[in-house]
Design a protein around this motif. Sequence first.
Motif, PDB file in Angstrom:
ATOM      1  N   ASN A  53       0.841  -1.095  -0.032  1.00 43.33           N
ATOM      2  CA  ASN A  53       0.178   0.214  -0.072  1.00 43.33           C
ATOM      3  C   ASN A  53       0.889   1.421   0.091  1.00 43.33           C
ATOM      4  O   ASN A  53       1.402   1.563   1.092  1.00 43.33           O
ATOM      5  CB  ASN A  53      -0.777  -0.023   1.228  1.00 43.33           C
ATOM      6  N   SER A  55      -0.013   4.432  -0.779  1.00 44.65           N
ATOM      7  CA  SER A  55      -0.454   5.681  -0.311  1.00 44.65           C
ATOM      8  C   SER A  55      -0.123   5.613   1.305  1.00 44.65           C
ATOM      9  O   SER A  55      -0.119   6.889   1.943  1.00 44.65           O
ATOM     10  CB  SER A  55      -1.923   5.679  -0.403  1.00 44.65           C
ATOM     11  N   ARG A  78       3.892  -1.400   4.670  1.00 45.50           N
ATOM     12  CA  ARG A  78       2.314  -1.530   4.619  1.00 45.50           C
ATOM     13  C   ARG A  78       1.856  -2.580   3.738  1.00 45.50           C
ATOM     14  O   ARG A  78       1.984  -1.935   2.355  1.00 45.50           O
ATOM     15  CB  ARG A  78       1.402  -0.393   4.790  1.00 45.50           C
ATOM     16  N   ASP A  80      -1.327  -4.762   1.621  1.00 42.21           N
ATOM     17  CA  ASP A  80      -2.857  -4.754   1.580  1.00 42.21           C
ATOM     18  C   ASP A  80      -2.901  -6.428   1.290  1.00 42.21           C
ATOM     19  O   ASP A  80      -2.325  -6.972   0.050  1.00 42.21           O
ATOM     20  CB  ASP A  80      -3.458  -4.225   0.373  1.00 42.21           C
ATOM     21  N   GLN A 143     -10.722  -2.264  -7.094  1.00 38.79           N
ATOM     22  CA  GLN A 143     -10.019  -1.372  -7.920  1.00 38.79           C
ATOM     23  C   GLN A 143     -10.397  -1.064  -9.088  1.00 38.79           C
ATOM     24  O   GLN A 143     -11.059  -1.744  -9.803  1.00 38.79           O
ATOM     25  CB  GLN A 143      -8.354  -1.861  -7.856  1.00 38.79           C
ATOM     26  N   THR A 166     -10.285  -6.512   1.859  1.00 36.50           N
ATOM     27  CA  THR A 166      -8.967  -6.229   2.264  1.00 36.50           C
ATOM     28  C   THR A 166      -8.494  -5.616   3.288  1.00 36.50           C
ATOM     29  O   THR A 166      -9.145  -4.710   3.750  1.00 36.50           O
ATOM     30  CB  THR A 166      -8.654  -5.026   1.017  1.00 36.50           C
ATOM     31  N   THR A 168      -5.218  -4.490   5.506  1.00 38.96           N
ATOM     32  CA  THR A 168      -3.785  -3.683   5.621  1.00 38.96           C
ATOM     33  C   THR A 168      -2.997  -4.093   6.725  1.00 38.96           C
ATOM     34  O   THR A 168      -3.307  -3.776   7.944  1.00 38.96           O
ATOM     35  CB  THR A 168      -3.751  -2.155   5.208  1.00 38.96           C
TER      36      THR A 168
END
Length: 274
Positions: A53, A55, A78, A80, A143, A166, A168
Motif C-alpha cells: 500500500n 499511499s 504496509r 494490502d 480497484q 482487504t 492492511t
Amino acid sequence: MFHDLDETLKAMLDDAAAPTELRAADVSFDTPDKDYKPTEATVNLFLHEVTENRSLRDEARVLARAGDVYTSRLPSLRVDCTYLATAWSSQAGGLRAAEEHRLLGLALQWLSRFPVVDERFLRGSLKTPPQPYPLPAVVAQTQEGRSIGEFWSALGVSPRPAFPLTVTVALEPYDEVEELPLVQEVHLRSTLVDHPVLRGVLFDKSLAPVPAAAVSVVETGAQATSGPDGEFVVPGLEFGTYTLTVRASGRPDEQVAVTFAADHQTQTVVLSGP
C-alpha cells in the motif's frame, strides 16, 4: 503471517455476537476452483492478491526511546491482503442459491462493522508483538479497471456472487536498528552579524569536550585556547575558508578546514585522533 491473518478473520466470523447462521457455517481459505465442493454451508475467504500500500508508505525513520538511548529503524512495510469472499451451500437448486445469498449477505453485513480489525480478534504474529498500526479493513470495494468476471474465468468456473475484503497489515522486513545517545544538554551560543567572531567547540571521538587545546589559524597566525567546555574564540577574521591547527596534550596535531560565514559563525570540530 498470512496464516495468522486467516485465523484473525476466522475469529471475527466466529465471534459470539455474529449472526447465528454465520457462526454455524464453516470458514475455508481453499481455492474456489472447479474441484472445490464443500459438504456444508461455508464462507470461503480466498487470499488472491498481496500488494504494498504505497499511499501509506512512510519514508521517515521510526524513533523510539529505550532507556538512555533512542533507537532508529526503517519504517514498516504496509501490505494490502485482498480476499475474495464467497458463500457455498451443499443443498440443491433454489435452496442452494437462497442459502448462499443469505450467508454471503450476513458475512458482508458483519464484516462491514469493522473498518478497523478489533484487537481482540488478532492472532499469532499479528498480536505478539503488537502491530505498530491498527489494521484497516475495506469491504466490497474493487480497484478501478478490475473485473470480478476475469477472476472466475482464470479459475475456470462460472461466476458467482462475491465481494472483496482487504486488510492492511504491517511487516518488519528490516532488522537494522541504530542506537542514538540521549541528549543531555543543549547550549545556545549567540552571534552578531555586524561583529562576526569565529567560535568553535572541540570534541573527541566520544563527543567529550577537549579543553586547554591550542587552536591556530594557518592563514593568519591567529591563536586561541579552548576552555573547559572545549569552546574557543578567534576574533578579527574576515569571512572565508580557513585551516585550523589543533594542538592538545597527549594527542597528535590535527588540521581541520572550516568555512566562516555570516550564517555559519560557530564551528563544531570533532577530532579524529585517540
